[in-house]
Enzyme design. Structure first.
Site, PDB file in Angstrom:
ATOM      1  N   GLY A  34       2.343   1.915   5.414  1.00 29.13           N
ATOM      2  CA  GLY A  34       3.444   1.023   5.614  1.00 29.13           C
ATOM      3  C   GLY A  34       4.265   1.391   6.714  1.00 29.13           C
ATOM      4  O   GLY A  34       4.770   0.696   7.485  1.00 29.13           O
ATOM      5  N   GLU A  38       5.599  -3.674   0.635  1.00 24.91           N
ATOM      6  CA  GLU A  38       5.818  -3.171  -0.619  1.00 24.91           C
ATOM      7  C   GLU A  38       4.975  -1.815  -0.717  1.00 24.91           C
ATOM      8  O   GLU A  38       3.682  -1.791  -1.001  1.00 24.91           O
ATOM      9  CB  GLU A  38       5.033  -4.214  -1.623  1.00 24.91           C
ATOM     10  CG  GLU A  38       5.874  -5.561  -1.690  1.00 24.91           C
ATOM     11  CD  GLU A  38       7.037  -5.326  -2.166  1.00 24.91           C
ATOM     12  OE1 GLU A  38       7.497  -4.499  -2.775  1.00 24.91           O
ATOM     13  OE2 GLU A  38       7.750  -6.493  -2.255  1.00 24.91           O
ATOM     14  N   GLY A  84       0.817  -1.222  -0.140  1.00 26.37           N
ATOM     15  CA  GLY A  84       0.114   0.055   0.039  1.00 26.37           C
ATOM     16  C   GLY A  84       0.822   1.344   0.038  1.00 26.37           C
ATOM     17  O   GLY A  84       2.021   1.308  -0.392  1.00 26.37           O
ATOM     18  N   SER A  85       0.360   2.156   0.596  1.00 26.16           N
ATOM     19  CA  SER A  85       0.968   3.545   0.477  1.00 26.16           C
ATOM     20  C   SER A  85       2.191   3.422   1.541  1.00 26.16           C
ATOM     21  O   SER A  85       2.030   2.607   2.571  1.00 26.16           O
ATOM     22  CB  SER A  85      -0.077   4.567   0.865  1.00 26.16           C
ATOM     23  OG  SER A  85      -0.394   4.693   2.179  1.00 26.16           O
ATOM     24  N   ARG A 111       2.682   5.864   3.657  1.00 26.84           N
ATOM     25  CA  ARG A 111       2.255   6.322   4.996  1.00 26.84           C
ATOM     26  C   ARG A 111       1.598   5.109   5.846  1.00 26.84           C
ATOM     27  O   ARG A 111       1.875   5.050   7.024  1.00 26.84           O
ATOM     28  CB  ARG A 111       0.886   7.197   4.561  1.00 26.84           C
ATOM     29  CG  ARG A 111       0.238   7.776   6.039  1.00 26.84           C
ATOM     30  CD  ARG A 111      -0.943   8.505   5.726  1.00 26.84           C
ATOM     31  NE  ARG A 111      -1.865   7.539   4.918  1.00 26.84           N
ATOM     32  CZ  ARG A 111      -2.774   6.854   5.192  1.00 26.84           C
ATOM     33  NH1 ARG A 111      -2.767   6.453   6.660  1.00 26.84           N
ATOM     34  NH2 ARG A 111      -3.637   6.158   4.439  1.00 26.84           N
TER      35      ARG A 111
END
Length: 509
Positions: free
Chosen positions: A244, A261, A239-240, A242
């Site tokens: 992560g 990722e 995901g983003s 932020r």
């Protein structure tokens, strides 16, 4: 499209809530899945409650003790069956991916093919979970290392690849002897339920516990439960950046492992010797494929000043040929953005480009009228910018391509490419061997993926997938990415009647 057209995936209003017998549970708040294609309601799903989450984890705990005792090649046989089921359902599942997420049908089919490919890879891997042997400094001793299952693997996936990323993790984790608990994006819950139904059927046919593969559906709160859960040694999150960072901090606080990722800000360097036709094809697909909603989408085109105008003109002409519309219609190159929030993000980015001094060559707009009733269709944008602009430094999940001019040699282009916080995918278009090799050297691209004469998107499953810096450092899919799903153990065996100590230490009693 409606659920009746997807009957083979066993999706119906009667099994989108409560326990379905396929080991996913939902009796909480309702999540409506609307297609960005036509804004029609596909189906409504009931989210997982905290009590149901606990039941899922308890079943996974029981299942892991059974699954890890099954020999790895036998686990590979289950994954082989999964690949065959996916072959049989490729067209249907591909249509669902296209309709619920909005990517073109060809890309939907390609995503399911990725699932099939990773299953094939994992089946072979199930006979190759190799350790090492090594020589001991002590006489009469043998040393080796081996890998054991971790236990439960939590998988958190994003909307843009609603099925493939799950399979990258699931296929490897399963052959490694782990059981899996999947939290998909709440924007694409039906794709997840379809996959869970497929694997649950295989487990049932083989008299295996349902808890080997489980599904929990909900918003970020459900992902937080997974990140905080000490019973889950590995959390794989896509995901983003932020998101992560939040997952990484939470998992690290309990000394768990995370496989991340995250965002990409991918560039293609175009040198004076580049093949212009290849460059245009690679850049256009990279920028508008999946409507710019891939983590590997091409965001920046770094072009040498001597060919800048020629490349720019060719791109503008190519963009005029892009057909936008229903992703299930094979005539169209680009479908909609995922939802209205994504459209607003796109519009905000266009405003910032102008405010920060950029020159928009092809204006962006939201399409209206027949066929565009969902309000999620936008036109792709080309903008001339400087690499240091704040908006260029960010990842915008939309079909916006930035043109950046460079002068001098390729080292200057590489410096521009690397001068962002993300480090996922990169490419160079050149017929100069020295430029290509420099780009791939330690002085070249700082990304996890570096390509020569192809674009930034479209990775094959045989290679490890992932990136550096704010992309998170994780690796999924091929190569030796399987090792993250296992725990490493070093073993020393003494087959003598003496007990010599390492490093020659003397300890006499």
């Amino acid at each position: 499209m409606n659920l009746k057209e997807l009957s083979s995936l066993k999706l119906s209003e009667s099994n989108l809530g409560s326990s379905t017998g396929s080991n996913w549970f939902g009796s909480g708040s309702k999540i409506d899945s609307y297609s960005p294609t036509d804004d029609k309601l596909i189906g409504s799903v009931l989210s997982t409650t905290r009590e149901e989450y606990e039941k899922v984890i308890q079943e996974a705990e029981r299942a892991k003790a059974i699954w890890r005792d099954i020999p790895a090649p036998k686990r590979g046989e289950i994954v082989r069956q999964l690949g065959n089921k996916l072959r049989a359902e490729k067209e249907t599942l591909g249509k669902l991916v296209s309709y619920e997420m909005g990517k073109s049908y060809q890309e939907g089919l390609g995503e399911v093919q990725e699932m099939i490919d990773i299953c094939d890879f994992a089946v072979g891997l199930s006979r190759q979970l190799y350790g090492l042997t090594m020589h001991s400094e002590r006489p009469g001793h043998r040393m080796y290392e081996q890998y054991h299952p971790l236990g439960i693997v939590g998988i958190i996936t994003a909307f843009n690849f609603p099925v493939a990323v799950w399979s990258w993790n699931a296929a490897l984790a399963l052959v490694c002897g782990d059981v899996i608990v999947w939290k998909p994006s709440e924007k694409t819950p039906l794709c997840a339920i379809a996959c869970q139904n497929i694997i649950a059927e295989i487990l049932k046919e083989n008299n295996l516990p349902e808890g080997i593969s489980s599904l929990v559906i909900g918003d970020a709160e459900v992902g937080k439960w997974i990140a905080e859960d000490e019973r889950i040694p590995l959390v794989s999150a896509t995901g983003s950046t932020r998101m992560g960072k939040q997952v990484a901090a939470t998992v690290a606080a309990r000394l768990g492992r995370s496989l991340l990722e995250l965002g990409g800000n991918n560039a293609i360097i175009v040198t004076p010797s580049a093949d212009l036709k290849m460059t245009v094809i690679g850049a256009v697909f990279g920028a508008v494929g999946t409507a710019g909603q891939r983590c590997t989408s091409t965001r920046r085109l770094i072009i040498h000043e001597s060919i800048y105008d020629k490349v720019k003109e060719s791109l503008v002409e190519a963009y005029k040929q892009i057909k936008i519309g229903d992703p299930l219609d094979s005539k169209n190159h680009m479908g909609p953005l995922i939802d209205k929030a994504a459209v607003q993000m796109y519009l905000d980015a266009l405003k910032k480009i102008k405010e920060q001094g950029g020159n928009i060559l092809l204006e962006g707009k939201v399409l209206e009228g027949e066929g565009y009733e969902s309000g999620c269709y936008v036109t792709p944008v080309i903008a001339e910018v400087e690499n240091h602009y704040d908006i260029v430094q960010q990842e915008t999940f939309a079909p916006i391509l930035y043109l950046i001019k460079y002068s001098g040699d390729v080292n200057n282009a590489i410096a521009l490419q690397n001068d962002v916080k993300q480090g996922l995918s990169s490419a160079i278009m050149t017929t100069n061997l020295r430029e290509a090799e420099l780009f791939l050297s330690h002085n070249g691209s700082d990304c996890g993926i570096a390509n020569v004469n192809i674009g930034t998107s479209g990775a094959e499953i045989g290679g490890a997938f992932g990136g550096e810096k704010e992309t998170g450092g994780g690796r999924e899919s091929g190569s030796d990415a399987w090792k993250v799903y296992m725990r490493r153990q070093t073993n020393t065996i003494n087959y003598t009647t003496n007990l010599p100590l390492a490093q020659g230490i003397q300890f006499n009693l």
